[in-house]
Structures are given as structure tokens and as C-alpha cells.
Design a protein around this motif. Structure first.
Motif, short mmCIF file in Angstrom:
data_model
loop_
_atom_site.label_atom_id
_atom_site.label_comp_id
_atom_site.label_asym_id
_atom_site.label_seq_id
_atom_site.Cartn_x
_atom_site.Cartn_y
_atom_site.Cartn_z
N THR A 271 -16.92 60.16 25.11
CA THR A 271 -16.89 60.99 23.90
C THR A 271 -16.04 62.23 24.15
O THR A 271 -16.21 62.92 25.15
CB THR A 271 -18.30 61.42 23.48
N ARG A 272 -15.13 62.51 23.23
CA ARG A 272 -14.26 63.68 23.34
C ARG A 272 -14.91 64.82 22.56
O ARG A 272 -14.93 64.81 21.33
CB ARG A 272 -12.87 63.36 22.81
N VAL A 273 -15.44 65.78 23.29
CA VAL A 273 -16.11 66.94 22.68
C VAL A 273 -15.13 68.11 22.69
O VAL A 273 -14.75 68.61 23.75
CB VAL A 273 -17.39 67.31 23.44
N THR A 274 -14.71 68.54 21.51
CA THR A 274 -13.78 69.66 21.40
C THR A 274 -14.54 70.97 21.45
O THR A 274 -15.46 71.21 20.67
CB THR A 274 -12.98 69.58 20.08
N ILE A 275 -14.16 71.82 22.39
CA ILE A 275 -14.77 73.14 22.57
C ILE A 275 -13.83 74.18 21.96
O ILE A 275 -12.68 74.30 22.39
CB ILE A 275 -15.01 73.47 24.06
N SER A 276 -14.31 74.91 20.97
CA SER A 276 -13.50 75.93 20.31
C SER A 276 -13.91 77.31 20.80
O SER A 276 -15.10 77.59 20.97
CB SER A 276 -13.69 75.85 18.79
N GLY A 277 -12.94 78.16 21.04
CA GLY A 277 -13.23 79.51 21.53
C GLY A 277 -11.97 80.33 21.63
O GLY A 277 -11.13 80.31 20.74
N ALA A 278 -11.83 81.01 22.76
CA ALA A 278 -10.67 81.89 22.95
C ALA A 278 -10.40 82.05 24.43
O ALA A 278 -11.32 82.03 25.25
CB ALA A 278 -10.91 83.25 22.31
N GLY A 279 -9.11 82.18 24.77
CA GLY A 279 -8.73 82.52 26.12
C GLY A 279 -8.65 81.38 27.10
O GLY A 279 -8.73 81.60 28.31
N PHE A 280 -8.49 80.15 26.64
CA PHE A 280 -8.40 79.03 27.57
C PHE A 280 -7.01 78.99 28.19
O PHE A 280 -6.01 79.13 27.52
CB PHE A 280 -8.70 77.72 26.85
N SER A 281 -6.99 78.75 29.49
CA SER A 281 -5.74 78.82 30.25
C SER A 281 -5.24 77.42 30.59
O SER A 281 -5.98 76.61 31.16
CB SER A 281 -5.95 79.61 31.54
N GLU A 282 -3.99 77.14 30.26
CA GLU A 282 -3.40 75.85 30.61
C GLU A 282 -3.20 75.74 32.11
O GLU A 282 -3.48 74.70 32.72
CB GLU A 282 -2.06 75.68 29.89
N GLU A 283 -2.72 76.82 32.73
CA GLU A 283 -2.44 76.79 34.16
C GLU A 283 -3.70 76.56 34.98
O GLU A 283 -3.65 75.97 36.06
CB GLU A 283 -1.77 78.10 34.60
N ALA A 284 -4.83 77.03 34.47
CA ALA A 284 -6.08 76.93 35.23
C ALA A 284 -7.02 75.90 34.61
O ALA A 284 -8.24 75.98 34.79
CB ALA A 284 -6.77 78.30 35.30
N SER A 285 -6.49 74.93 33.89
CA SER A 285 -7.35 73.99 33.15
C SER A 285 -8.25 73.18 34.08
O SER A 285 -9.33 72.74 33.67
CB SER A 285 -6.50 73.05 32.30
#
Length: 540
Positions: A271-285
Motif C-alpha cells: 500500500t502506498r501511503v502518501t504523507i503530506s507535510g513540509a520540509g521533506f528532503s530529496e537528498e536525505a530521503s
């Protein structure tokens, strides 16, 4: 030191001149090795002079002065942290200047045993401007720390910057606090002027105390990625403030989340659970993780299989299989092992429901009785399940009880299908609702009921015909067209003659009569007038 001046008489007695025959030698000072230091105190200042004594206590006093170098009636702070090095040198440690940073005048005092105080003079041979310069000490402003040192990227957290010497004077109390990924203060301040900057954010605040700045953290994550380390630069006008050690304050904006979609999903993985928020980093995913913990049993928990970065405001957590009975779980999101702040209005929960993905048999007769094994996850042995079959064309429903074999399997036997044989949609249902189907094959949840017949009455029948023969069946189509075919040998579906021409060319003695459908389970047809010498052996 007391000195007497006189002469020794013939009798060996000391005879001083009348009047000014006694004077005292006192210490004095003339210079210091520094002229400025932080208002935080702790600066070691070496003072040079003459006559310093090891058996005397001294103090250093700093008095507020105006721009012309004259003492004012402002703040005065003293320190007794004074150490005599020798008769010509002593050191004093500057006190904490609990006031706005400013120019002060240094005074040295000799402390008497009775509590008295005597101020030491500065070298009288100096010119007045030299005397003032020798006494001047400027306390500078600076910063100590920021608390807390990390906050959600959505902003809105109260921060306190510990400082010293901040200006509280009207018109000069404004400070610019810059949060930046840049390392050079001046570059960060220039970047802060760009409202669309993705590396810098700035806030202007007013100092209400010499020792603190109070502010609210800015929003960082709506258009910027979280980073492991940000610099905080504090500017008073264009001057960057530093710590006593010359360091820069550091800060971290944590990603924050507030919603998840969906709020429930199958116990099987994926299941793909989408987490919505702020400040997510691509480099540190790779540092992100979602954790699901049973709301009623904290020993039951699983982590996400993988986390995918979508943008600065969304990540996707792909679930592992939930290896327990279906359950409501508490969902948490972490970054590098530290739990991120959840700010959503709804509880941070995710419900793992029963799910299934595979039937081991997909075809059976409408008479029922076909054994099925269903593979899935989250099945609970204390819950009653049913296998429910719903007609694709007719919406007819039939159900049978299911047995929980394990968390990952239930078994059931197909029910009698008292309707037209057809393809049906299978569901596994309980009082809690239907288990989710997660199979990759969209047709994997289908079961096809097939029609069949089983008993002919009367049997045998007269070869001359005229007898109505009943054929017991299942799954008949009430609007279908059927024939009873009479033959010496059994026909298979692809070889049954359906027309007069077929019958004329048939190699076997064969006859047929038109059948009438009475209901889903009964066909009637007239017995054939068998014109062959051999008795008919089969009806199809």
C-alpha cells in the motif's frame, strides 16, 4: 607604604622635620593590553603599573561612559577576579555586562581590610587624551545559543536566542535573524532579501532585553528542503553577531507531517501511503521511515518497506505485510531515527484490514461443493468470515462459511448457485466489512459457476416417444434455448449436432427434441420416437 623623612641624631634617635615629614607610596597604573571584549564577560585583561602588592586585594570596575569618554550615571559593574602577577602587572577578568553593549571606563580599586576602597590613579605624566584612551573599554554584543535548536519546518515555534549586550534603546533595537544554508553571513543577509530564496529565510525582531531575542520560527518546508545543519546569523544593522568563541549558531528544521492518504489499507504489502507535510528532503530521503504500531499491543509493529520522495511537501511510505490480525495502528514518521512532529487535526492512525490476493480454483459447477483456498493476510481466527459470490450480470449473491486456516489463509466450499450459471465476483466478508482484494490480476477475484445436469426421469422411456422426460440440472438460463440429444454414444459440447443437416451426416444413430426450461434446475423434453434398431444409450 608609609615613608618618614628625617635624620638620625647623636643619640641615635630618628628626628623628622616638623610638619611634612611623612608621606605614603601608593600603587598606580598606566595601560592595559586590550580595549574591548564581549559583554558576556570572561575576558582576561592585563594591567601594567607600579606598586602592586600581593598582600592587597584589588577590584576592576567598569563604568558606563559617553562618546566623549566621560563617565555617566549609567551602569556600573565590578569584578573581584583580580590576580597580581608581580609589582608591575595584574590581571582582571571582565564581569558580565548585564546591559546594552557600550563604551565604559576602567577603574582600579584597592580594597581595605575594613571594607574601604581606594581608587588607584592613572599615571599622572600622561596627557588627558592618553589617560582617557588608557581607561576606555568597549563591551560588545553577541549571541550564546538558540533554544530549541530544531523545530518543525512548518514554522510557528517560539525560539529564544540567548545573547549579551543587545541594544534595547529605542530606534536601535531591531535585529535580523537569518536562517540559511549559506556559510558566509554577508551572503546570507543579501540572499534573505529574495522572498523566493530556497536557501535562506529571515525575520526582523526587537530586543526587549540585553540578554535575549524572542522570535517565532519561520516556515521553511513549503518550498525548501530540510537539511541536517542550518546557520543562524544575527545581524544588528549590518554587523553579524558571534558567540564568545567566534562560532555561528546552528539550527535544524525538521520535516513535519499533518496528513496521510489513505487512512486504511490491506494487510498485505504494497500500500502506498502518501504523507503530506513540509520540509521533506530529496537528498536525505533514505533517512525517512514510517512505523505502524498496534494501538492495543505495542509489541506488534512494522516499519515501511521503502519511502519515496515526491517533493518538499510529500513522501510515500510503501507498507510491508502486516503479519498479525487486522488492527488499528498508530502511525509515526521519523527522520534519521528522530520522530517528526505530527500536527494533523485527525489522529495519526492507519488501519490494516484483511486482504487477499489469490484463489486456487476459479471454476466450479453451480451445484456448489468446490473447495477453495484463499491466500491473503490479516485473518483473525476469532472472527467469522464468509466467502460471498456476486453475479457479474445478475447481481445474485450466495455465500458459504469460511474457515481461518492461518493469518494468511482462509478456506471455504462454494455454495449452491440457485441462478443462471455465470461469472461471479468473490469477496471475503465479516462483520467488520469486506477484505480488500490486492491481486495483480484484475480477474483474480472472479469465480465462474458452470451449468450441469445430473438425473433423467423416467429412465428408461418408451422408444415410441410420447413420454415427457425431466432432466435435473443446475445453473440453467431461463431465457436460453436447450435441446435433448439422444444418441448411442455421449456427445461432448463441441460435437453435439444442432441442426437437421448435422443429424443427417452424423455417423451415430442420433435424434433430438426441443427442451423447455422450467426453472434454474429443471428441463423437460419429449422423449424421442427412436426409429433405430439399437436402443438409445445416452441423452445429452
Amino acid at each position: 607604604m608609609i615613608v618618614e623623612v628625617g635624620e638620625v641624631g647623636a643619640a641615635g634617635l630618628f628626628e623628622g622635620a616638623v610638619g611634612n615629614d611623612r608621606f605614603e607610596l601608593v600603587a598606580w597604573w598606566e595601560a592595559k593590553n586590550a580595549s574591548a571584549g564581549p559583554a558576556a564577560g570572561g575576558t582576561v585583561v592585563e594591567v601594567s603599573g607600579r606598586g602592586f602588592r600581593f598582600d592587597v586585594n584589588y577590584s576592576c570596575t567598569f563604568e558606563a561612559a559617553n562618546a566623549t569618554g566621560n563617565a555617566t550615571e549609567g551602569d556600573v559593574f565590578s569584578t573581584r577576579e583580580v590576580q597580581v602577577l608581580d609589582h608591575t602587572r595584574l590581571v582582571c577578568v571582565t564581569p558580565f555586562w548585564d546591559a546594552p553593549a557600550q563604551l565604559t571606563l576602567l577603574e582600579l580599586d584597592e580594597l581595605g581590610l575594613s571594607g574601604g576602597r581606594r581608587r588607584l590613579e592613572i599615571n599622572a605624566s600622561k596627557e588627558e587624551d592618553e589617560t582617557v584612551e588608557a581607561r576606555e573599554w568597549r563591551f560588545g554584543e553577541g549571541v550564546r545559543s538558540v533554544l530549541p535548536s530544531r523545530a518543525p519546518a512548518s514554522g510557528g515555534v517560539a525560539l529564544v536566542v540567548g545573547a549579551f549586550g543587545l541594544s534595547t534603546y529605542m530606534g536601535s533595537a531591531n535585529y535580523t535573524v537569518v536562517f540559511s544554508t549559506l556559510d558566509v553571513p554577508e551572503e546570507a543577509l543579501a540572499e534573505a532579501a529574495d522572498a523566493d530564496s530556497n536557501s535562506t529565510a529571515a525575520i526582523v525582531v526587537e530586543a526587549v532585553s540585553p540578554n535575549e531575542l524572542e522570535l517565532v520560527s519561520p516556515s521553511w518546508g513549503s518550498s525548501r528542503a530540510t537539511v541536517a545543519r542550518l546557520n543562524i546569523f544575527i545581524f544588528h544593522e549590518s554587523t553579524s553577531l558571534e558567540t564568545v568563541d567566534g562560532d555561528t549558531l546552528v539550527f535544524s528544521f525538521d520535516g513535519q507531517w499533518s496528513a496521510r492518504t489513505p487512512s486504511a489499507g490491506p494487510s498485505e504489502a504494497g500500500t502506498r501511503v502518501t504523507i503530506s507535510g513540509a520540509g521533506f528532503s530529496e537528498e536525505a530521503s533514505s533517512g525517512y521511515a514510517c512505523r505502524f504500531v498496534d494501538a492495543d499491543n505495542a509489541t506488534r509493529a512494522v516499519d515501511s518497506e521503502v519511502v519515496e520522495w515526491l517533493n518538499h511537501t510529500e513522501i510515500v511510505c510503501v507498507t510491508r505485510e502486516w503479519p498479525f490480525e487486522q488492527a488499528l495502528t498508530n502511525l509515526s514518521v521519523s527522520f534519521d531515527g528522530a520522530e517528526m512532529v505530527y500536527s494533523g487535526a485527525e489522529p495519526a492512525e492507519f488501519y490494516f484490514v484483511n486482504s487477499w490476493s489469490e484463489l486456487d480454483v476459479s471454476v466450479g459447477t453451480a451445484a456448489g461443493g468446490t473447495a477453495l483456498n484463499i491466500s491473503g493476510a490479516g485473518f483473525d481466527s476469532e472472527v467469522d468470515y464468509e466467502c460471498v459470490f456476486t453475479g457479474w450480470d445478475t447481481a445474485w449473491r450466495a455465500a458459504s462459511n469460511a474457515t481461518v486456516v492461518s493469518i494468511n489463509e482462509v478456506a471455504c466450499v462454494t455454495p449452491h448457485w440457485n441462478a443462471t450459471a455465470e461469472e461471479t465476483v468473490v469477496s471475503i466478508e465479516s462483520s467488520g466489512g469486506a477484505a480488500a482484494y490486492t491481486g495483480e490480476d484484475v480477474n483474480g477475484s472472479y469465480f465462474t459457476f458452470t451449468a450441469r445436469w445430473s438425473l433423467v426421469q423416467p429412465n428408461p422411456a418408451l422408444a415410441g416417444g410420447g413420454v415427457m422426460v425431466s432432466v435435473e440440472s443446475v445453473g440453467l438460463n431461463m431465457t436460453g434455448h436447450y435441446q435433448c440429444v439422444w444418441s448411442l454414444e455421449p456427445f461432448f459440447n463441441d460435437s453435439i449436432p444442432t441442426s437437421g443437416d448435422d443429424l443427417a451426416t452424423s455417423a451415430l444413430p442420433t435424434m433430438y427434441t426441443t427442451a423447455t426450461v422450467r426453472n434454474f434446475e429443471l428441463i423437460e423434453c419429449p422423449g424421442a420416437n427412436w426409429g433405430y434398431t439399437q436402443p438409445a444409450g445416452n441423452v445429452s
